[in-house]
Design a protein around this motif. Structure first.
Motif, PDB file in Angstrom:
ATOM      1  N   SER A  12      -3.281  -2.192  11.663  1.00  0.00           N
ATOM      2  CA  SER A  12      -2.429  -2.511  10.520  1.00  0.00           C
ATOM      3  C   SER A  12      -3.068  -2.078   9.208  1.00  0.00           C
ATOM      4  CB  SER A  12      -2.142  -4.007  10.474  1.00  0.00           C
ATOM      5  OG  SER A  12      -3.343  -4.722  10.310  1.00  0.00           O
ATOM      6  N   ARG A  13      -4.361  -1.839   9.213  1.00  0.00           N
ATOM      7  CA  ARG A  13      -5.031  -1.456   7.984  1.00  0.00           C
ATOM      8  C   ARG A  13      -5.376   0.025   7.951  1.00  0.00           C
ATOM      9  NH1 ARG A  13      -8.122  -6.940   7.358  1.00  0.00           N
ATOM     10  NH2 ARG A  13      -6.408  -8.017   6.423  1.00  0.00           N
ATOM     11  N   THR A  41       1.062   5.320  -1.543  1.00  0.00           N
ATOM     12  CA  THR A  41       0.218   4.585  -0.598  1.00  0.00           C
ATOM     13  C   THR A  41      -0.177   3.235  -1.181  1.00  0.00           C
ATOM     14  OG1 THR A  41      -0.638   6.672   0.257  1.00  0.00           O
ATOM     15  CG2 THR A  41      -1.893   4.691   0.769  1.00  0.00           C
ATOM     16  N   SER A  43       1.422   1.567  -3.375  1.00  0.00           N
ATOM     17  CA  SER A  43       2.643   0.771  -3.388  1.00  0.00           C
ATOM     18  C   SER A  43       2.896   0.151  -2.019  1.00  0.00           C
ATOM     19  CB  SER A  43       3.827   1.660  -3.796  1.00  0.00           C
ATOM     20  OG  SER A  43       5.033   0.980  -3.680  1.00  0.00           O
ATOM     21  N   GLU A  44       2.688   0.927  -0.975  1.00  0.00           N
ATOM     22  CA  GLU A  44       2.871   0.434   0.396  1.00  0.00           C
ATOM     23  C   GLU A  44       1.838  -0.644   0.730  1.00  0.00           C
ATOM     24  OE1 GLU A  44       2.485   2.156   4.924  1.00  0.00           O
ATOM     25  OE2 GLU A  44       2.959   3.557   3.326  1.00  0.00           O
ATOM     26  N   ILE A  45       0.608  -0.440   0.323  1.00  0.00           N
ATOM     27  CA  ILE A  45      -0.455  -1.410   0.606  1.00  0.00           C
ATOM     28  C   ILE A  45      -0.164  -2.736  -0.091  1.00  0.00           C
ATOM     29  CG2 ILE A  45      -2.893  -1.948   0.166  1.00  0.00           C
ATOM     30  CD1 ILE A  45      -3.409   1.116   0.581  1.00  0.00           C
ATOM     31  N   ALA A  46       0.194  -2.665  -1.382  1.00  0.00           N
ATOM     32  CA  ALA A  46       0.423  -3.878  -2.167  1.00  0.00           C
ATOM     33  C   ALA A  46       1.813  -4.464  -1.946  1.00  0.00           C
ATOM     34  CB  ALA A  46       0.221  -3.579  -3.648  1.00  0.00           C
ATOM     35  N   GLN A  47       2.721  -3.696  -1.308  1.00  0.00           N
ATOM     36  CA  GLN A  47       4.090  -4.134  -1.078  1.00  0.00           C
ATOM     37  C   GLN A  47       4.837  -4.412  -2.386  1.00  0.00           C
ATOM     38  OE1 GLN A  47       5.695  -4.449   2.233  1.00  0.00           O
ATOM     39  NE2 GLN A  47       4.078  -2.925   2.277  1.00  0.00           N
ATOM     40  N   ILE A  48       4.567  -3.576  -3.400  1.00  0.00           N
ATOM     41  CA  ILE A  48       5.286  -3.632  -4.669  1.00  0.00           C
ATOM     42  C   ILE A  48       5.701  -2.215  -5.034  1.00  0.00           C
ATOM     43  CG2 ILE A  48       4.133  -5.725  -5.497  1.00  0.00           C
ATOM     44  CD1 ILE A  48       2.354  -3.961  -7.231  1.00  0.00           C
ATOM     45  N   SER A  49       6.610  -2.078  -5.970  1.00  0.00           N
ATOM     46  CA  SER A  49       7.110  -0.757  -6.341  1.00  0.00           C
ATOM     47  C   SER A  49       6.084   0.023  -7.158  1.00  0.00           C
ATOM     48  CB  SER A  49       8.392  -0.894  -7.168  1.00  0.00           C
ATOM     49  OG  SER A  49       8.089  -1.441  -8.447  1.00  0.00           O
ATOM     50  N   GLU A  50       6.286   1.329  -7.219  1.00  0.00           N
ATOM     51  CA  GLU A  50       5.419   2.160  -8.051  1.00  0.00           C
ATOM     52  C   GLU A  50       5.559   1.768  -9.514  1.00  0.00           C
ATOM     53  OE1 GLU A  50       5.729   6.370  -7.244  1.00  0.00           O
ATOM     54  OE2 GLU A  50       5.624   6.028  -5.092  1.00  0.00           O
ATOM     55  N   LEU A  82      -5.278  -7.032  -5.589  1.00  0.00           N
ATOM     56  CA  LEU A  82      -4.790  -7.794  -4.440  1.00  0.00           C
ATOM     57  C   LEU A  82      -5.510  -9.134  -4.300  1.00  0.00           C
ATOM     58  CD1 LEU A  82      -4.490  -4.885  -1.864  1.00  0.00           C
ATOM     59  CD2 LEU A  82      -2.623  -6.038  -3.062  1.00  0.00           C
TER      60      LEU A  82
END
Length: 110
Positions: A12-13, A41, A43-50, A82
């Protein structure tokens, strides 16, 4: 870091890095081992938008760099960002309105 150590980390990481020339196979690199992250990337890691990443940079919470015409996020600043996440707690916002609607509904049933 040896390839075996990279692959032994939780899947997952891991983020696939497949921008290598076609004669090479895609390498799996643990995202924290990279000095910088592309905005998508990060954005995907933090689960927030660019856009939220840009806002965080504007507020001094992230560090961006320019490299070969690309805007990248420093991985160390992303990890610190994070780590500042707060535990979620339910909001009391709207509680008074819900109570009033429940009172009206109860009185309508009487």
């Amino acid at each position: 870091m040896p390839q075996a150590a990279l692959l032994s980390r939780p899947k997952s990481r891991l983020i696939k890095h497949s921008t290598l020339p076609s004669k090479h196979s895609a390498a799996e690199i643990y995202w924290r081992d990279r000095p910088y992250q592309q905005l998508g990337t990060a954005s995907e890691i933090a689960q927030i938008s660019e856009g939220a990443l840009y806002a965080a940079e504007k507020n001094g919470l992230l560090t961006f760099v320019r490299l070969a015409g690309r805007t990248l996020v420093e991985t160390a600043s992303l990890v610190a960002f994070l780590d500042r996440a707060e535990p979620w707690t339910p909001s009391e916002r709207g509680a008074a309105g819900r109570a009033k609607r429940a009172e009206i509904a109860r009185s309508a049933l009487r």
